[in-house]
Scaffold this motif. Structure first.
Motif, mmCIF file in Angstrom:
data_model
loop_
_atom_site.group_PDB
_atom_site.id
_atom_site.type_symbol
_atom_site.label_atom_id
_atom_site.label_comp_id
_atom_site.label_asym_id
_atom_site.label_seq_id
_atom_site.Cartn_x
_atom_site.Cartn_y
_atom_site.Cartn_z
ATOM 1 N N LEU B 40 65.764 12.463 -4.904
ATOM 2 C CA LEU B 40 65.863 13.577 -5.857
ATOM 3 C C LEU B 40 64.483 13.732 -6.298
ATOM 4 O O LEU B 40 63.914 14.986 -6.473
ATOM 5 C CB LEU B 40 67.017 13.181 -6.867
ATOM 6 N N GLY B 41 63.875 12.623 -6.945
ATOM 7 C CA GLY B 41 62.414 12.711 -7.239
ATOM 8 C C GLY B 41 61.412 13.463 -6.211
ATOM 9 O O GLY B 41 60.654 14.314 -6.765
ATOM 10 N N ALA B 42 61.769 13.190 -5.181
ATOM 11 C CA ALA B 42 61.164 13.635 -4.067
ATOM 12 C C ALA B 42 61.057 15.139 -3.818
ATOM 13 O O ALA B 42 60.061 16.100 -3.885
ATOM 14 C CB ALA B 42 61.049 13.073 -2.630
ATOM 15 N N ILE B 43 62.224 15.648 -4.044
ATOM 16 C CA ILE B 43 62.579 17.076 -3.909
ATOM 17 C C ILE B 43 62.063 17.916 -4.998
ATOM 18 O O ILE B 43 61.617 19.141 -5.032
ATOM 19 C CB ILE B 43 64.157 17.226 -3.519
ATOM 20 N N GLU B 44 62.200 17.153 -6.248
ATOM 21 C CA GLU B 44 61.800 17.783 -7.426
ATOM 22 C C GLU B 44 60.387 18.231 -7.498
ATOM 23 O O GLU B 44 59.833 19.211 -7.732
ATOM 24 C CB GLU B 44 62.204 16.895 -8.595
ATOM 25 N N ILE B 49 55.817 21.521 -7.001
ATOM 26 C CA ILE B 49 54.585 21.871 -6.520
ATOM 27 C C ILE B 49 54.502 23.376 -6.017
ATOM 28 O O ILE B 49 53.661 24.095 -6.033
ATOM 29 C CB ILE B 49 54.206 20.933 -5.150
ATOM 30 N N LYS B 50 55.654 23.888 -5.381
ATOM 31 C CA LYS B 50 55.767 25.281 -4.974
ATOM 32 C C LYS B 50 55.646 26.355 -6.299
ATOM 33 O O LYS B 50 54.779 27.180 -6.098
ATOM 34 C CB LYS B 50 57.119 25.622 -4.525
ATOM 35 N N GLU B 51 56.387 25.694 -7.340
ATOM 36 C CA GLU B 51 56.156 26.672 -8.611
ATOM 37 C C GLU B 51 54.761 26.647 -9.178
ATOM 38 O O GLU B 51 54.235 27.839 -9.687
ATOM 39 C CB GLU B 51 57.131 26.053 -9.770
ATOM 40 N N GLU B 52 54.118 25.507 -9.069
ATOM 41 C CA GLU B 52 52.808 25.374 -9.844
ATOM 42 C C GLU B 52 51.504 25.818 -9.026
ATOM 43 O O GLU B 52 50.677 26.493 -9.265
ATOM 44 C CB GLU B 52 52.603 23.883 -10.204
ATOM 45 N N ILE B 57 56.085 23.117 0.883
ATOM 46 C CA ILE B 57 56.180 22.035 1.833
ATOM 47 C C ILE B 57 57.694 21.586 2.117
ATOM 48 O O ILE B 57 58.447 21.541 1.267
ATOM 49 C CB ILE B 57 55.687 20.725 1.064
ATOM 50 N N ALA B 58 58.144 21.665 3.335
ATOM 51 C CA ALA B 58 59.589 21.752 3.612
ATOM 52 C C ALA B 58 59.860 20.204 3.670
ATOM 53 O O ALA B 58 59.041 19.282 3.681
ATOM 54 C CB ALA B 58 59.615 22.247 5.169
ATOM 55 N N PRO B 59 61.064 20.012 3.269
ATOM 56 C CA PRO B 59 61.770 18.490 2.796
ATOM 57 C C PRO B 59 61.344 17.663 4.086
ATOM 58 O O PRO B 59 61.052 16.488 3.906
ATOM 59 C CB PRO B 59 63.275 18.736 2.685
ATOM 60 N N THR B 60 61.421 18.120 5.205
ATOM 61 C CA THR B 60 61.064 17.133 6.458
ATOM 62 C C THR B 60 59.923 17.293 7.122
ATOM 63 O O THR B 60 59.610 16.796 8.070
ATOM 64 C CB THR B 60 62.085 17.268 7.500
#
Lengths: 393, 81
Positions: B40-44, B49-52, B57-60
């Motif tokens: 979950l931390g990774a996806i958060e 990163i996308k917002e900022e 970066i796609a999850p895989t």
């Protein structure tokens, strides 16, 4: 012919691996050879079930068409690409869904062995095409990826980008020999697991409870505990044994098949367990269900906290995992059960001060390990049907 | 955006997600091994990163080994800006 079970299968592997060795030692890429061998092996796999073979061939053509369609959508930046991609994804999952519903009503409903596993591979390709990670995919590459015979029936679940890289790789003689050497080790370990470990487990499942008997409540409870333990031993050695052999065979063909089991009985919590048991399934679900769901939930702020997001994500993820095994009450309960275990683990790790204070203590780890093992063995008793359909009578 | 600026903002993000105030002092440590990041931390992290930075970066897209330390995460963001 059934794979990894009949002597004929193992005898056929001898010439297959010898030719692969000759090619590998001459530093040739093994992709085309592997594809040719896979075609022959698939024909043998379905030799007694021509209807399944026809379905399988149609499935391959269908999946290749869907992938080409989705590739085209994103290459040409079609304005309706996301909606059309979602339709393609639904169509890719549809054969498995129809099959799983069909077998509930008619046990001989038309399917083919490995339909559950092949669906994972095809879905991964579509999702990663949408993500822009797959920009091209040759027909033969995709065909080989889907039909790769060592893992076709029960995994480990391969990832297409790594697979294509491996199939086209030119290895030096030393690199190939090293891979082959490791593969031989995996294969032999797998054979020991499956033909000795699993056989002992299976024998214990039936023999030990019958010795204990079920005459009194105490002995019935004991017999059930012993049966659940023996089933755990059997399932681990059977499935890990098969998986290790598939890894070894894959290595001989130049494909680095990912490991599926990594000492699961040393897990100290349930998250740790799923990082060690049927690893390729749990990582697939993590990447394509859990992470997608959490990502959407976090971006759209569906829940107040990230821990809630994770807990709900785990429950959805594992319920789906259960149902993927089959649409029965046992599998549904098995899935929800593991979802709840993972959610509890998440809560414990983030909200329980006692855990944070003691998680590195030896005694805490031992207790956590013991509780995890009991939870896992009970879970497998749900999975095997022992809980709802008492096999001991 | 300067390099120092990106570094600072990535570290701020990581402090926010993990709650580890000193995370910037251990820039080579494996964050998954140390139980600082999980799935979950990774996806958060990817969402933030996308917002900022507007970097998607796609999850895989990355293997865990490619984004398991503060420095590697900073690198991945820098490469995409």
């Amino acid at each position: 012919m059934s794979f990894y079970a009949e002597p004929a299968f193992f005898i056929l592997l001898v010439p297959i691996v010898v030719i692969a060795m000759i090619l590998g030692m001459r530093e040739k890429p093994l992709g085309r050879y592997g594809l040719a061998v896979s075609v022959i092996m698939v024909l043998l796999l379905f030799s007694r079930t021509p209807a399944s073979l026809a379905f399988f061939v149609c499935y391959l053509i269908y999946s290749i068409a869907l992938e080409r369609f989705v590739l085209g959508l994103f290459r040409n930046e079609n304005p309706r690409r996301i909606a059309l991609y979602r339709c393609a994804l639904a169509l890719q999952i549809a054969p498995l869904a129809v099959y799983k519903v069909g077998v509930l009503f008619e046990p001989d409903f038309l399917g083919f062995i490995g339909i559950s596993y092949i669906t994972f591979k095809a879905v991964q390709v579509l999702i990663e095409t949408r993500d822009g990670l797959i920009k091209s995919m040759g027909v033969l590459e995709y065909l080989y990826f889907l039909a790769f015979f060592p893992t076709i029936t029960s995994g480990p679940i391969l990832r297409s980008r790594k697979f294509v890289e491996d199939m086209n790789a030119t290895r030096t003689r030393d690199e190939y020999l090293e891979l082959l050497y490791r593969g031989a080790g995996w294969f032999m370990l797998g054979a020991l697991y499956k033909f000795i470990g699993a056989a002992i487990g299976q024998w214990a499942m039936w023999f030990l409870p019958s010795v204990i008997g079920t005459a009194t409540i105490g002995s019935a409870v004991m017999a059930n505990i012993v049966y659940a333990l023996a089933y755990t031993v059997y399932l681990f050695f059977d499935f890990a044994g098969y998986s290790h052999m598939a890894v070894g065979l894959g290595f001989a063909l130049g494909i680095e098949v990912p490991r599926n089991f990594k000492a699961p009985f040393l897990a100290t919590d349930i998250k740790d367990f799923w990082n060690r048991w049927h690893i390729t399934l749990s990582i697939w679900l993590r990447d394509f269900v859990f992470m997608r769901f959490s990502s959407a939930a976090l971006q759209r702020k569906w829940f107040s906290s990230s821990v809630t997001t994770a807990c709900i994500g785990f429950i959805i993820n594992m319920t789906l995992m259960g149902l993927w095994h089959g649409l029965t009450v046992d599998y549904l309960v098995y899935g929800i059960y593991h979802g709840l275990l993972l959610a509890s683990c998440e809560l414990m790790q983030h909200k329980w001060g006692f855990y944070k204070k003691h998680k590195r203590d030896r005694w805490f780890k031992v207790c956590s390990w013991a509780i995890t093992m009991i939870a896992v063995i009970f879970g497998l008793a749900l999975f095997s049907g022992q809980v709802f359909h008492n096999p001991l009578g | 955006m300067t390099t120092a600026n990106i570094e600072e903002r990535v570290i701020e993000l990581l402090v926010d997600i993990t709650g580890e105030e000193e995370i910037g002092d251990y820039r080579e440590d494996d964050l998954f091994e140390e139980d600082v990041l999980d799935s979950l931390g990774a996806i958060e992290l990817l969402v933030r990163i996308k917002e900022e930075f507007g970097v998607s970066i796609a999850p895989t897209e990355l293997e865990r080994e490619e984004m398991n330390s503060v420095n590697k995460i900073i690198d991945q963001v820098q490469q995409r800006l």
